[in-house]
Design a protein around this motif. Sequence first.
Motif, PDB file in Angstrom:
ATOM      1  N   GLN A 118      -5.625  -8.109  -9.197  1.00  0.00           N
ATOM      2  CA  GLN A 118      -4.976  -7.723  -7.940  1.00  0.00           C
ATOM      3  C   GLN A 118      -3.727  -6.888  -8.224  1.00  0.00           C
ATOM      4  O   GLN A 118      -2.998  -7.142  -9.178  1.00  0.00           O
ATOM      5  N   SER A 119      -3.507  -5.887  -7.399  1.00  0.00           N
ATOM      6  CA  SER A 119      -2.360  -5.007  -7.567  1.00  0.00           C
ATOM      7  C   SER A 119      -1.643  -4.864  -6.239  1.00  0.00           C
ATOM      8  O   SER A 119      -2.160  -5.230  -5.193  1.00  0.00           O
ATOM      9  N   ALA A 120      -0.460  -4.275  -6.312  1.00  0.00           N
ATOM     10  CA  ALA A 120       0.293  -4.056  -5.082  1.00  0.00           C
ATOM     11  C   ALA A 120      -0.180  -2.774  -4.421  1.00  0.00           C
ATOM     12  O   ALA A 120      -0.338  -2.697  -3.211  1.00  0.00           O
TER      13      ALA A 120
ATOM     14  N   GLU B  91       0.120  -2.598 -13.977  1.00  0.00           N
ATOM     15  CA  GLU B  91       0.230  -1.698 -12.827  1.00  0.00           C
ATOM     16  C   GLU B  91       1.587  -0.985 -12.786  1.00  0.00           C
ATOM     17  O   GLU B  91       1.627   0.238 -12.606  1.00  0.00           O
ATOM     18  N   PRO B  92       2.702  -1.718 -12.973  1.00  0.00           N
ATOM     19  CA  PRO B  92       3.992  -1.002 -12.952  1.00  0.00           C
ATOM     20  C   PRO B  92       4.074   0.098 -14.005  1.00  0.00           C
ATOM     21  O   PRO B  92       4.634   1.169 -13.746  1.00  0.00           O
TER      22      PRO B  92
ATOM     23  N   VAL C 261      -6.118  -4.157  -3.873  1.00  0.00           N
ATOM     24  CA  VAL C 261      -5.158  -4.881  -3.047  1.00  0.00           C
ATOM     25  C   VAL C 261      -5.667  -6.256  -2.603  1.00  0.00           C
ATOM     26  O   VAL C 261      -4.939  -7.016  -1.986  1.00  0.00           O
ATOM     27  N   PHE C 262      -6.925  -6.581  -2.954  1.00  0.00           N
ATOM     28  CA  PHE C 262      -7.465  -7.891  -2.586  1.00  0.00           C
ATOM     29  C   PHE C 262      -7.400  -8.879  -3.751  1.00  0.00           C
ATOM     30  O   PHE C 262      -7.396  -8.474  -4.909  1.00  0.00           O
ATOM     31  N   GLU C 263      -7.377 -10.176  -3.396  1.00  0.00           N
ATOM     32  CA  GLU C 263      -7.226 -11.217  -4.420  1.00  0.00           C
ATOM     33  C   GLU C 263      -8.434 -11.274  -5.341  1.00  0.00           C
ATOM     34  O   GLU C 263      -8.298 -11.525  -6.539  1.00  0.00           O
TER      35      GLU C 263
ATOM     36  N   GLY D  93       0.716  -1.261   1.090  1.00  0.00           N
ATOM     37  CA  GLY D  93       0.590  -1.623  -0.331  1.00  0.00           C
ATOM     38  C   GLY D  93       1.649  -1.082  -1.266  1.00  0.00           C
ATOM     39  O   GLY D  93       1.374  -0.335  -2.198  1.00  0.00           O
TER      40      GLY D  93
ATOM     41  N   GLY E 201       4.078  -3.119  -2.826  1.00  0.00           N
ATOM     42  CA  GLY E 201       4.665  -4.115  -3.718  1.00  0.00           C
ATOM     43  C   GLY E 201       6.060  -4.526  -3.283  1.00  0.00           C
ATOM     44  O   GLY E 201       6.802  -5.112  -4.060  1.00  0.00           O
TER      45      GLY E 201
ATOM     46  N   PHE F 243      10.414  -2.083  -6.077  1.00  0.00           N
ATOM     47  CA  PHE F 243      10.236  -3.234  -6.978  1.00  0.00           C
ATOM     48  C   PHE F 243       9.221  -2.919  -8.085  1.00  0.00           C
ATOM     49  O   PHE F 243       9.387  -3.344  -9.224  1.00  0.00           O
TER      50      PHE F 243
ATOM     51  N   ALA G  31      11.117  -0.883 -10.548  1.00  0.00           N
ATOM     52  CA  ALA G  31      12.043  -1.724 -11.306  1.00  0.00           C
ATOM     53  C   ALA G  31      11.276  -2.528 -12.360  1.00  0.00           C
ATOM     54  O   ALA G  31      11.746  -2.700 -13.488  1.00  0.00           O
ATOM     55  N   ALA G  32      10.079  -2.998 -11.994  1.00  0.00           N
ATOM     56  CA  ALA G  32       9.258  -3.749 -12.954  1.00  0.00           C
ATOM     57  C   ALA G  32       8.873  -2.854 -14.130  1.00  0.00           C
ATOM     58  O   ALA G  32       8.849  -3.289 -15.286  1.00  0.00           O
TER      59      ALA G  32
ATOM     60  N   ARG H 289      11.900  -2.517 -16.352  1.00  0.00           N
ATOM     61  CA  ARG H 289      12.123  -3.750 -17.103  1.00  0.00           C
ATOM     62  C   ARG H 289      11.120  -3.852 -18.261  1.00  0.00           C
ATOM     63  O   ARG H 289      11.490  -4.173 -19.381  1.00  0.00           O
TER      64      ARG H 289
END
Lengths: 134, 331
Positions: B8-10, B30-31, B143-145, B247, B249, B255, B258-259, B262
């Motif tokens: 799953q992704s944002a 993904e980030p 975007v789905f679980e 979608g 995130g 965010f 930022a991920a 990081r």
Amino acid sequence: MELDAVPQDNSHTYGGHRKLVYATDACGEYVGVQSTGWEAETIATDSALDLLQQQQAEIWQRAQRGETSALEYYMVYRRMDVALLSQTSGIFQWRIRRHFKPSVYSRLPDRLLQRYSEALGLDVATLRLLVERP
Amino acid sequence: MSGFIHRQSAHCESGVMASLLTHHGLPMSEPMAFGLSAALSFALIPFVKLSGLPLIAYRMPPRAIIKGLQKSTGVRMQFQTFRDAQRGMDALDTVLDQGRVVGLQTSVFWLPYFPEGMRFHFNAHNLVVYGREGNDYLISDPVFESPVRCDRASLMKARFAKGALAAKGLMYMPEHVPASVDYAKQIPAAIRRNTRIMTKAPFPFIGIRGIRRMGQQLLKLERDPVQCEKYLPLYLGHIVRMQEEIGTGGAGFRFIYAAFLRESSKLLESAALKEAATAMTEAGDHWRLFALRASKMCKGREKMDAALLDGILNGCADREVLAWKILSGIK
């Protein structure tokens, strides 16, 4: 946003699904977390959905009174506008607007309705009649 | 089957690309996919209207992530669009039967597994098809679980929906995937590209200047009594939707970015990147504050106060300026 600040507001617009958002843990590392919704987002989505619903109800009433055709109702039912329906069906916008006249619409041949049927994903028989309630 | 693992992704496009690269032996979060393609942006384009409201985007236009990743990782993608929908579906079947996984661009509206409240005519959604069973396609929609299924007729409609950003059945898959990426070189390069977009765009409605301009615009709308009552609440709702619903995130992709910073700070052992990640997180938190207050004003739960919103937006801009300033020192 920290992990415990990730909203879990059970938004009805998610239809029971959860979305992934990114938040920081105690060490400041980012992790993906599932969220069941956020109120601020729900308000915004709802106001867009409400607008569509209002429009749909309004046009249904006009169609009921014979001021427009069922076509316009089904168009907004599919969340489209004339520009998009025109692109999807390949029928010019002025022609579509003309088809909003009930007298013109009721005489449309199946061949044209077929094109609307494909664009809207509704069968020809449905398109001919207005649904009983919006 | 292809042994594809759903994750799953944002965001759809970064999610699809991260999954495709990972599947082909180049593990990527993904980030990282989002950051390496320099996809963060802000644009307020008044002359492009979406149902009467100006286009607001927090990221680069569709396909920018795919193209950006080609540039930074050296992956080569093969793209195919179709004039004829049937042939587009046949081509999909052919590659699936070879055991390959494919990325597709589709409309959101015609995908039956989307909940009603999320179905709008947006044509630049991305998903992965990893197999088929009978009349159903096995889909990893980022975007789905969990993985989902879609029947042939619906998928065809979704792929060939017309209108703005029409996909024309776009199908893409990696042709060549490198075994590794030179992160020490590519991360700073991607950050430099992104810094230019956010701080040096030649138009006042793109980047940091665009954020401040949006605040100015809210003030102007509030001064006009007619606009203030009808249009302004609608417009605020629209901004919040673009920032949160589509979608992102959270906080309009801030965010995710930022991920990425990081993760990069750890890869490159850079204290400056870590600091920039914190600054970007703070910018994101401020964007969330904006969404919270704006949505309340949109619904009339709070008195309309454009000066307050303008202040918050300037706060977002200031915090992003700080982050980009730190990042401009990354070599």
